[in-house]
Scaffold this motif. Sequence first.
Motif, PDB file in Angstrom:
ATOM      1  N   VAL A 146       0.844  -1.185   0.000  1.00 27.82           N
ATOM      2  CA  VAL A 146       0.000   0.000   0.000  1.00 27.82           C
ATOM      3  C   VAL A 146       0.885   1.243   0.000  1.00 27.82           C
ATOM      4  N   ILE A 147       0.365   2.306  -0.599  1.00 29.45           N
ATOM      5  CA  ILE A 147       1.009   3.621  -0.595  1.00 29.45           C
ATOM      6  C   ILE A 147       0.078   4.576   0.131  1.00 29.45           C
ATOM      7  N   THR A 148       0.616   5.279   1.114  1.00 29.59           N
ATOM      8  CA  THR A 148      -0.193   6.212   1.903  1.00 29.59           C
ATOM      9  C   THR A 148       0.522   7.548   1.999  1.00 29.59           C
ATOM     10  N   GLN A 149      -0.225   8.632   1.841  1.00 29.26           N
ATOM     11  CA  GLN A 149       0.367   9.948   2.050  1.00 29.26           C
ATOM     12  C   GLN A 149      -0.666  10.876   2.660  1.00 29.26           C
ATOM     13  N   GLY A 150      -0.162  11.851   3.413  1.00 31.51           N
ATOM     14  CA  GLY A 150      -1.048  12.798   4.064  1.00 31.51           C
ATOM     15  C   GLY A 150      -0.334  13.510   5.194  1.00 31.51           C
ATOM     16  N   ARG A 151      -1.105  14.112   6.083  1.00 28.27           N
ATOM     17  CA  ARG A 151      -0.534  14.852   7.203  1.00 28.27           C
ATOM     18  C   ARG A 151      -0.039  13.902   8.288  1.00 28.27           C
ATOM     19  N   HIS A 152      -0.915  13.004   8.742  1.00 29.96           N
ATOM     20  CA  HIS A 152      -0.555  11.956   9.687  1.00 29.96           C
ATOM     21  C   HIS A 152      -0.947  10.641   9.035  1.00 29.96           C
ATOM     22  N   ILE A 189       2.958  -4.168   5.207  1.00 27.23           N
ATOM     23  CA  ILE A 189       4.058  -4.140   4.237  1.00 27.23           C
ATOM     24  C   ILE A 189       3.784  -2.959   3.314  1.00 27.23           C
ATOM     25  N   PRO A 190       4.213  -1.759   3.728  1.00 26.01           N
ATOM     26  CA  PRO A 190       3.952  -0.573   2.901  1.00 26.01           C
ATOM     27  C   PRO A 190       4.993  -0.433   1.805  1.00 26.01           C
ATOM     28  N   ASP A 191       4.542   0.040   0.664  1.00 29.52           N
ATOM     29  CA  ASP A 191       5.495   0.346  -0.405  1.00 29.52           C
ATOM     30  C   ASP A 191       6.044   1.758  -0.270  1.00 29.52           C
ATOM     31  N   TYR A 206       5.959  -5.012  11.010  1.00 28.53           N
ATOM     32  CA  TYR A 206       5.978  -4.216   9.784  1.00 28.53           C
ATOM     33  C   TYR A 206       7.286  -4.478   9.059  1.00 28.53           C
ATOM     34  N   SER A 207       7.242  -4.354   7.748  1.00 30.30           N
ATOM     35  CA  SER A 207       8.466  -4.512   6.964  1.00 30.30           C
ATOM     36  C   SER A 207       9.237  -3.193   7.010  1.00 30.30           C
ATOM     37  N   ASN A 208      10.532  -3.281   7.247  1.00 28.37           N
ATOM     38  CA  ASN A 208      11.333  -2.061   7.388  1.00 28.37           C
ATOM     39  C   ASN A 208      12.291  -1.839   6.224  1.00 28.37           C
ATOM     40  N   ASP A 209      12.082  -2.564   5.126  1.00 28.10           N
ATOM     41  CA  ASP A 209      13.017  -2.414   4.011  1.00 28.10           C
ATOM     42  C   ASP A 209      12.323  -2.486   2.650  1.00 28.10           C
ATOM     43  N   THR A 210      11.031  -2.208   2.605  1.00 31.54           N
ATOM     44  CA  THR A 210      10.309  -2.495   1.356  1.00 31.54           C
ATOM     45  C   THR A 210      10.445  -1.424   0.289  1.00 31.54           C
TER      46      THR A 210
END
Length: 428
Positions: free
Chosen positions: A282-288, A307-309, A337-341
Amino acid sequence: MKRKLLALLTVLLILFPIRAWALSPSQAYADVYGVSFPFIPSPRADSYTFTIYEGSTADPASLLMQKTLSVPTAQTVFLPFDYDLTQRRQYLLTVSANVQPQRQGLDAPFTREYPFEAGVTCGHPEAPGAFLAGDGSSENPYRVGTPQQLDHVREHLSACFRQTAHIDLSGWPTPWQPLSVFTRTYDGDGYTISHIPFQNIEGFSLFGQLSGATVRRLGLTGLDFYSPTGVTLGALAGITANSFISECFLRDSSIGGVDNNNGALAGNVNNSTLERCYAAHVITQGRHVGAFAGHSSGAVLNECFAIPDKITFYSYGRGTLVGWDNAGNDQFSGCYYSNDTAPGVAKGAVGWYMRSGTYNYDPAGTLGLPLGSFSSLSNLPGLSGEYWEVREGAEYPTLRCERPLTAPQSRALQSAPSADEAGFGPED
């Protein structure tokens, strides 16, 4: 002279589910549906052949079920058959009284026909998405199997629902209006909802707000939306208050905005529990921003992973699981959570705890791991094998309740409708 077998029966067809609970490791359950009617047999016939056809004629090509039953006394007869829960269809029931061996040559078989159709059960007979099974109770939820029926949920926001098929909204003609405020139970039964058509409107979620609600066993896939305004975003719900989300997932989606509290799964999470959920690629963007909540207070996360992209933020509060823990009282257990994706992925499970000024940290119960570690449950001891599995060649675990997208869809859980009372008596 042979006498036609008397068949002293009164038939009333009703939409009546008989529940056959069958718990699997995913705690899934199945219902058996059919036609139910009170039946008064003839004293000269102790067995009857019941046949149901789709359509208005007894065409062998449209036969749905046939069963011979011994009916010695007056009773309610239930006949399971392949009933379509998504379209109003015509059906035909034939009942044949069979000759007793000792009456051969004296009696003749006799058959009567009873046409009926799938009736609307939700009180909206003219609605395109009217429900054809269930009564909205927790014991017998409305069944949802089409985009039109999903949209019709908004007319019954305090009822209970169960999904019966994968629902693809890519052909939905207008921007999706969130279902809000939802206060009961939506059970996805392992199915998915995909390609929800959001546009730049004040509302980007399946449910606008969950309040005291339960959502379980539901997947969301293929979502892509961006808001230039300050609306709170979340694929499942914009606002989640005093609610319970269990065995839900989000895959292959992008959720973003400018001045927003954006969670890939939920925007604002207040005094609610997320249990056995995941967000992958998933791709997420915003303030928080975070995979499960952009902004939270009193959230409880158990057995969840992300597992965020990519996670991009315009202010404080970029966390892999939670963006902004407002009160510092979120609780975590068995979360990863993945820390290197991908570039832009946050450095900690929680982006910012406002009251202490702590940011990018891993509270107790959370752990960041390389993506390669997610291919085996042995590396994720907080995830129970009762609910999770890693399928052969898979990159990460999935829930056992998930139904494959490629599997052929049967005509759902069987059920049948109501018709007028009819007499079926002797003909001597």
